[in-house]
Design a protein around this motif. Sequence first.
Motif, PDB file in Angstrom:
ATOM      1  N   PHE A 119       0.817  -1.215   0.000  1.00  0.00           N
ATOM      2  CA  PHE A 119       0.000   0.000   0.000  1.00  0.00           C
ATOM      3  C   PHE A 119       0.849   1.263   0.000  1.00  0.00           C
ATOM      4  N   SER A 120       1.993   1.202   0.645  1.00  0.00           N
ATOM      5  CA  SER A 120       2.849   2.394   0.726  1.00  0.00           C
ATOM      6  C   SER A 120       3.664   2.614  -0.549  1.00  0.00           C
ATOM      7  N   HIS A 121       3.589   1.667  -1.473  1.00  0.00           N
ATOM      8  CA  HIS A 121       4.267   1.790  -2.769  1.00  0.00           C
ATOM      9  C   HIS A 121       3.239   1.544  -3.881  1.00  0.00           C
ATOM     10  N   PRO A 122       2.382   2.539  -4.123  1.00  0.00           N
ATOM     11  CA  PRO A 122       1.273   2.345  -5.072  1.00  0.00           C
ATOM     12  C   PRO A 122       1.702   2.086  -6.507  1.00  0.00           C
ATOM     13  N   GLU A 123       2.984   2.299  -6.793  1.00  0.00           N
ATOM     14  CA  GLU A 123       3.473   2.024  -8.146  1.00  0.00           C
ATOM     15  C   GLU A 123       3.632   0.526  -8.407  1.00  0.00           C
ATOM     16  N   LEU A 124       3.616  -0.280  -7.334  1.00  0.00           N
ATOM     17  CA  LEU A 124       3.877  -1.716  -7.473  1.00  0.00           C
ATOM     18  C   LEU A 124       2.645  -2.491  -7.942  1.00  0.00           C
ATOM     19  N   ASP A 125       2.915  -3.529  -8.734  1.00  0.00           N
ATOM     20  CA  ASP A 125       1.879  -4.494  -9.124  1.00  0.00           C
ATOM     21  C   ASP A 125       1.936  -5.744  -8.256  1.00  0.00           C
ATOM     22  N   ALA A 148      -2.978  -6.976 -12.293  1.00  0.00           N
ATOM     23  CA  ALA A 148      -1.858  -7.858 -12.633  1.00  0.00           C
ATOM     24  C   ALA A 148      -2.336  -9.300 -12.775  1.00  0.00           C
ATOM     25  N   LEU A 149      -3.236  -9.710 -11.888  1.00  0.00           N
ATOM     26  CA  LEU A 149      -3.805 -11.064 -11.972  1.00  0.00           C
ATOM     27  C   LEU A 149      -4.574 -11.244 -13.272  1.00  0.00           C
ATOM     28  N   LYS A 150      -5.376 -10.253 -13.623  1.00  0.00           N
ATOM     29  CA  LYS A 150      -6.179 -10.349 -14.850  1.00  0.00           C
ATOM     30  C   LYS A 150      -5.294 -10.429 -16.086  1.00  0.00           C
ATOM     31  N   THR A 151      -4.234  -9.613 -16.133  1.00  0.00           N
ATOM     32  CA  THR A 151      -3.311  -9.660 -17.263  1.00  0.00           C
ATOM     33  C   THR A 151      -2.648 -11.027 -17.370  1.00  0.00           C
ATOM     34  N   SER A 152      -2.234 -11.569 -16.228  1.00  0.00           N
ATOM     35  CA  SER A 152      -1.630 -12.912 -16.219  1.00  0.00           C
ATOM     36  C   SER A 152      -2.611 -13.945 -16.732  1.00  0.00           C
ATOM     37  N   TRP A 153      -3.837 -13.872 -16.250  1.00  0.00           N
ATOM     38  CA  TRP A 153      -4.881 -14.821 -16.647  1.00  0.00           C
ATOM     39  C   TRP A 153      -5.120 -14.763 -18.168  1.00  0.00           C
ATOM     40  N   GLN A 154      -5.052 -13.549 -18.715  1.00  0.00           N
ATOM     41  CA  GLN A 154      -5.286 -13.376 -20.150  1.00  0.00           C
ATOM     42  C   GLN A 154      -4.092 -13.819 -20.995  1.00  0.00           C
ATOM     43  N   ASN A 172       8.274 -11.219 -15.419  1.00  0.00           N
ATOM     44  CA  ASN A 172       8.131 -10.227 -16.484  1.00  0.00           C
ATOM     45  C   ASN A 172       8.219  -8.806 -15.926  1.00  0.00           C
ATOM     46  N   PRO A 173       9.403  -8.422 -15.431  1.00  0.00           N
ATOM     47  CA  PRO A 173       9.557  -7.092 -14.847  1.00  0.00           C
ATOM     48  C   PRO A 173       9.360  -5.954 -15.846  1.00  0.00           C
ATOM     49  N   SER A 174       9.398  -6.258 -17.134  1.00  0.00           N
ATOM     50  CA  SER A 174       9.128  -5.219 -18.133  1.00  0.00           C
ATOM     51  C   SER A 174       7.635  -4.919 -18.233  1.00  0.00           C
ATOM     52  N   LEU A 175       6.810  -5.869 -17.790  1.00  0.00           N
ATOM     53  CA  LEU A 175       5.350  -5.682 -17.817  1.00  0.00           C
ATOM     54  C   LEU A 175       4.784  -5.256 -16.470  1.00  0.00           C
ATOM     55  N   PHE A 176       5.433  -5.721 -15.395  1.00  0.00           N
ATOM     56  CA  PHE A 176       4.914  -5.461 -14.048  1.00  0.00           C
ATOM     57  C   PHE A 176       6.006  -4.873 -13.162  1.00  0.00           C
ATOM     58  N   LYS A 177       5.604  -4.010 -12.258  1.00  0.00           N
ATOM     59  CA  LYS A 177       6.533  -3.472 -11.267  1.00  0.00           C
ATOM     60  C   LYS A 177       6.475  -4.361 -10.029  1.00  0.00           C
ATOM     61  N   VAL A 178       7.581  -5.048  -9.757  1.00  0.00           N
ATOM     62  CA  VAL A 178       7.619  -6.022  -8.663  1.00  0.00           C
ATOM     63  C   VAL A 178       8.673  -5.623  -7.636  1.00  0.00           C
ATOM     64  N   ALA A 179       8.479  -6.097  -6.403  1.00  0.00           N
ATOM     65  CA  ALA A 179       9.444  -5.819  -5.339  1.00  0.00           C
ATOM     66  C   ALA A 179       9.563  -7.028  -4.433  1.00  0.00           C
ATOM     67  N   ASN A 180      10.728  -7.166  -3.834  1.00  0.00           N
ATOM     68  CA  ASN A 180      10.972  -8.234  -2.868  1.00  0.00           C
ATOM     69  C   ASN A 180      11.083  -7.621  -1.468  1.00  0.00           C
ATOM     70  N   TYR A 181      10.425  -8.258  -0.499  1.00  0.00           N
ATOM     71  CA  TYR A 181      10.436  -7.785   0.889  1.00  0.00           C
ATOM     72  C   TYR A 181      11.361  -8.700   1.687  1.00  0.00           C
ATOM     73  N   LYS A 182      12.411  -8.118   2.261  1.00  0.00           N
ATOM     74  CA  LYS A 182      13.431  -8.927   2.932  1.00  0.00           C
ATOM     75  C   LYS A 182      13.349  -8.819   4.446  1.00  0.00           C
ATOM     76  N   HIS A 183      13.673  -9.927   5.104  1.00  0.00           N
ATOM     77  CA  HIS A 183      13.794  -9.936   6.555  1.00  0.00           C
ATOM     78  C   HIS A 183      15.183  -9.434   6.941  1.00  0.00           C
ATOM     79  N   THR A 184      15.313  -8.978   8.179  1.00  0.00           N
ATOM     80  CA  THR A 184      16.615  -8.475   8.638  1.00  0.00           C
ATOM     81  C   THR A 184      17.622  -9.600   8.834  1.00  0.00           C
TER      82      THR A 184
END
Length: 232
Positions: A119-125, A148-154, A172-184
Amino acid sequence: MAVNVLAIVQARMGSTRLPGKTLIEIEGKPLLEHVINRIRYSKTIDDIIIATTTGPEDKAIVSMAEKLHVATYTGSSDDVLDRFYQAASLFSAKKIVRITADDPFKDPKVIDEIVNYFFSHPELDYVSNTIEPSYPVGIDVEVFSYEALKTSWQEAESFRDREHVTPYIWCNPSLFKVANYKHTQQLSHLRWTIDTKEDLQMTREVYKKLYVEDEIFNMNDILQLINKHPHI
């Protein structure tokens, strides 16, 4: 009515290594009931639906869901991506949290951390803690938009993409904006899911020591327990 954040629980009875594990009993309750109860402690998830199959063996999952007052969608056993899309569409969900039913230690605090990050990164898919694993296996959380789910489904065509729901997005990072959440800490060497009899034995030992009705033990509680009892 549209749901903002929908948890979709992927569940079926078929398992080559441990058949029927979804409803296997742990401390007097089926595994799936424990998973549902843990999700309900999340502060960010608005509703839950179980996505299972039309197979006769999965009627038991639908029956259990009815007792827990949880919605279900029954669909293809192989095309899990279609199951997710149809389930999300039923609720007009805006955001989806993917949950797998063989993870007995899903942590509502971790779920909320990652949903709030999304939610704090609204640019992410899409965001998850699985692209570069740092959490124990079984504390996995994936959050993604309905678009993003609908595009994948299609668009997704390969068996892998249809069976595992999200690879089309994070591959497909060229189609979707993705991020990884890491633990400390690096904890991905820990295995907290159920695929084998040994996994089930570990789960039962942890629940025996930590489970209390109407309370939730979390990831840090388990870490403290296995530090005290390394054999687990």
